[in-house]
Write an enzyme that holds these catalytic residues in place. Structure first.
Site, PDB file in Angstrom:
ATOM      1  N   THR A  15     -28.338  36.820  55.406  1.00 42.49           N
ATOM      2  CA  THR A  15     -29.765  36.072  56.444  1.00 42.49           C
ATOM      3  C   THR A  15     -31.086  36.967  56.722  1.00 42.49           C
ATOM      4  O   THR A  15     -31.816  36.422  56.826  1.00 42.49           O
ATOM      5  CB  THR A  15     -29.766  37.422  57.540  1.00 42.49           C
ATOM      6  OG1 THR A  15     -28.040  36.839  58.546  1.00 42.49           O
ATOM      7  CG2 THR A  15     -29.921  37.140  58.673  1.00 42.49           C
ATOM      8  N   SER A  60     -22.197  36.146  53.202  1.00 44.17           N
ATOM      9  CA  SER A  60     -21.131  37.154  52.225  1.00 44.17           C
ATOM     10  C   SER A  60     -19.712  37.863  52.928  1.00 44.17           C
ATOM     11  O   SER A  60     -18.805  37.839  52.219  1.00 44.17           O
ATOM     12  CB  SER A  60     -21.958  38.527  53.309  1.00 44.17           C
ATOM     13  OG  SER A  60     -21.813  38.163  54.825  1.00 44.17           O
ATOM     14  N   SER A  61     -19.521  36.628  53.939  1.00 43.16           N
ATOM     15  CA  SER A  61     -17.627  36.162  54.271  1.00 43.16           C
ATOM     16  C   SER A  61     -17.383  35.459  53.244  1.00 43.16           C
ATOM     17  O   SER A  61     -15.770  35.544  52.427  1.00 43.16           O
ATOM     18  CB  SER A  61     -17.878  35.327  55.114  1.00 43.16           C
ATOM     19  OG  SER A  61     -18.400  36.015  56.213  1.00 43.16           O
ATOM     20  N   ASP A  92     -22.422  42.005  56.275  1.00 47.43           N
ATOM     21  CA  ASP A  92     -20.924  42.232  56.660  1.00 47.43           C
ATOM     22  C   ASP A  92     -19.852  42.544  55.529  1.00 47.43           C
ATOM     23  O   ASP A  92     -19.245  43.060  55.758  1.00 47.43           O
ATOM     24  CB  ASP A  92     -20.190  40.507  57.129  1.00 47.43           C
ATOM     25  CG  ASP A  92     -20.864  39.644  58.269  1.00 47.43           C
ATOM     26  OD1 ASP A  92     -21.667  40.407  59.086  1.00 47.43           O
ATOM     27  OD2 ASP A  92     -20.454  38.775  58.647  1.00 47.43           O
ATOM     28  N   GLN A 280      -6.802  55.532  59.455  1.00 48.68           N
ATOM     29  CA  GLN A 280      -7.630  54.631  60.479  1.00 48.68           C
ATOM     30  C   GLN A 280      -9.256  54.986  61.246  1.00 48.68           C
ATOM     31  O   GLN A 280      -9.754  54.159  61.286  1.00 48.68           O
ATOM     32  CB  GLN A 280      -7.049  54.120  61.470  1.00 48.68           C
ATOM     33  CG  GLN A 280      -5.639  53.154  60.975  1.00 48.68           C
ATOM     34  CD  GLN A 280      -4.758  52.693  61.593  1.00 48.68           C
ATOM     35  OE1 GLN A 280      -4.939  53.091  63.492  1.00 48.68           O
ATOM     36  NE2 GLN A 280      -3.628  52.768  61.652  1.00 48.68           N
ATOM     37  N   CYS A 281      -9.375  56.307  61.062  1.00 46.66           N
ATOM     38  CA  CYS A 281     -10.475  56.982  61.753  1.00 46.66           C
ATOM     39  C   CYS A 281     -11.323  56.666  61.313  1.00 46.66           C
ATOM     40  O   CYS A 281     -11.949  56.565  60.273  1.00 46.66           O
ATOM     41  CB  CYS A 281     -10.406  58.380  61.576  1.00 46.66           C
ATOM     42  SG  CYS A 281      -8.429  58.826  62.981  1.00 46.66           S
TER      43      CYS A 281
END
Length: 348
Positions: A15, A60-61, A92, A280-281
């Site tokens: 971007t 970025s994807s 991203d 996962q936290c």
């Protein structure tokens, strides 16, 4: 008068490099050779800015290991000619990209600062200008003739982070990134203030830069969730040529104690697949054996990811698998801080 420092700006896409064509309303790629015309404030910095742009800017994807190597090689080829580097990528996947680059560079003695923006450089309320100007200022910051920063960092919205500690946490706010387990390395306000005691320094400043370009992509992220079935786990651990798994567990590294689950993991590990336990936290650390539900994981040989981020775990896995280590060597190096990506203790 002090000699002007030289900074190389590497634009890969994203971007930040877009401007609006006001006739059509469409966004188009910005020519970074014209950067001083677009951002004349850069002339106030005591540095000379050169630019290299990808022939075709990438979203970025679409970032992948070929582009990681390309970014690393641009810096490697220009390393002796420039005092610092600012890399512009899409936000991203910036945490993934900058984390990988941090592992690819061994004995880094110069700043490599990743940045981008949430709005294009030509927008009225853009965050691109501040992010870019301060990133260049960080890359050219010196103390006693030496760079203050000599590691791979990510700068966004007034904060400089260690790149391999970051996660993108917001798709809409300018404050898009967070580093939950490590404080900012610098903060930009009226003054640019560095937390110098937090900065990563190479142990031997006389060592030559080494660039590790062999990255192994035969990995997968397995995120646990209540109700996950045997078929789902079987299909993931049974992927052909799989060499590494980032296992996202609950809390401090906990997972189901069901027999089928543990047997599948143990069988997978016995096939020379490295399984890394990460939480996962958003913040906090894996503490293997802290609860009964992680004791069995410890017994069957999971690697302790401690407080590493998932993005950094993916990057470190690609890097270490590319080094063709033994299982024992892999576990030793993964559980050790190589580029400041994990804490030596559970608290910083």
């Amino acid at each position: 008068m002090a000699k002007k420092l030289t900074i190389l700006l590497v634009y890969t896409g994203g971007t930040i490099g877009m401007i609006k064509d006001y006739k059509t309303g469409a966004l188009k790629a910005f020519d970074f050779n014209q950067i001083l015309k677009k951002i004349p404030e850069l002339k106030q910095l005591n540095c000379e800015i050169s630019t290299i742009s990808f022939d075709e800017p990438i979203d970025s994807s679409n970032m992948n290991t070929d582009y990681y190597v390309k970014i690393a090689e641009i810096i490697e080829e220009n390393y002796s000619q420039f005092d610092g580097f600012v890399v512009l990528t899409g936000s991203d996947t910036m945490s993934y990209t900058s984390s990988v680059i941090s592992f690819m560079f061994e004995n880094l003695q110069k700043p490599v600062i990743f940045t981008g923006s949430q709005l294009p450089i030509g927008e009225l309320r853009t965050d691109a200008k501040e992010n870019l100007i301060t990133s260049i200022e960080v890359a050219s910051a010196r103390e006693n003739g030496q760079p203050i920063v000599s590691e791979v960092c990510l700068y966004f919205e007034y904060k400089l982070y260690r790149a391999n500690r970051t996660t993108k946490v917001n798709a809409e706010q300018f404050e898009a990134f967070a580093s939950m387990n490590y404080p900012p390395l610098a903060e930009s306000g009226v003054h640019l203030y560095f937390n110098e005691h937090l900065l990563f320094k190479s142990e031997d400043k006389n060592q030559q830069l080494v660039v590790r370009k062999k990255l192994d992509t035969n990995i997968v992220i397995l995120k646990l969730y209540p109700g996950i079935t045997k078929k789902v786990v079987q299909s993931i651990v049974g992927i052909p040529n799989l060499k590494g798994i980032v296992l996202e567990t609950y809390g401090a590294g906990n997972a189901p104690t069901e027999k089928w689950f543990l047997e599948l993991l143990e069988k997978t590990i016995s096939k020379d697949v490295n399984v890394v336990n990460v939480t996962q936290c958003a913040g906090g650390s894996v503490i293997m054996g802290h609860y009964e539900t992680s004791i069995e994981l410890q017994k069957i040989g999971l690697v302790n990811g401690k407080d590493i981020t998932t993005e950094s775990a993916v990057a470190k896995l690609m890097y270490l698998l590319g080094e063709k280590l033994t299982k024992k060597e892999f576990k030793y190096h993964f559980e050790k801080s190589l580029r400041g990506e994990i804490s030596d203790t559970n608290k910083v």
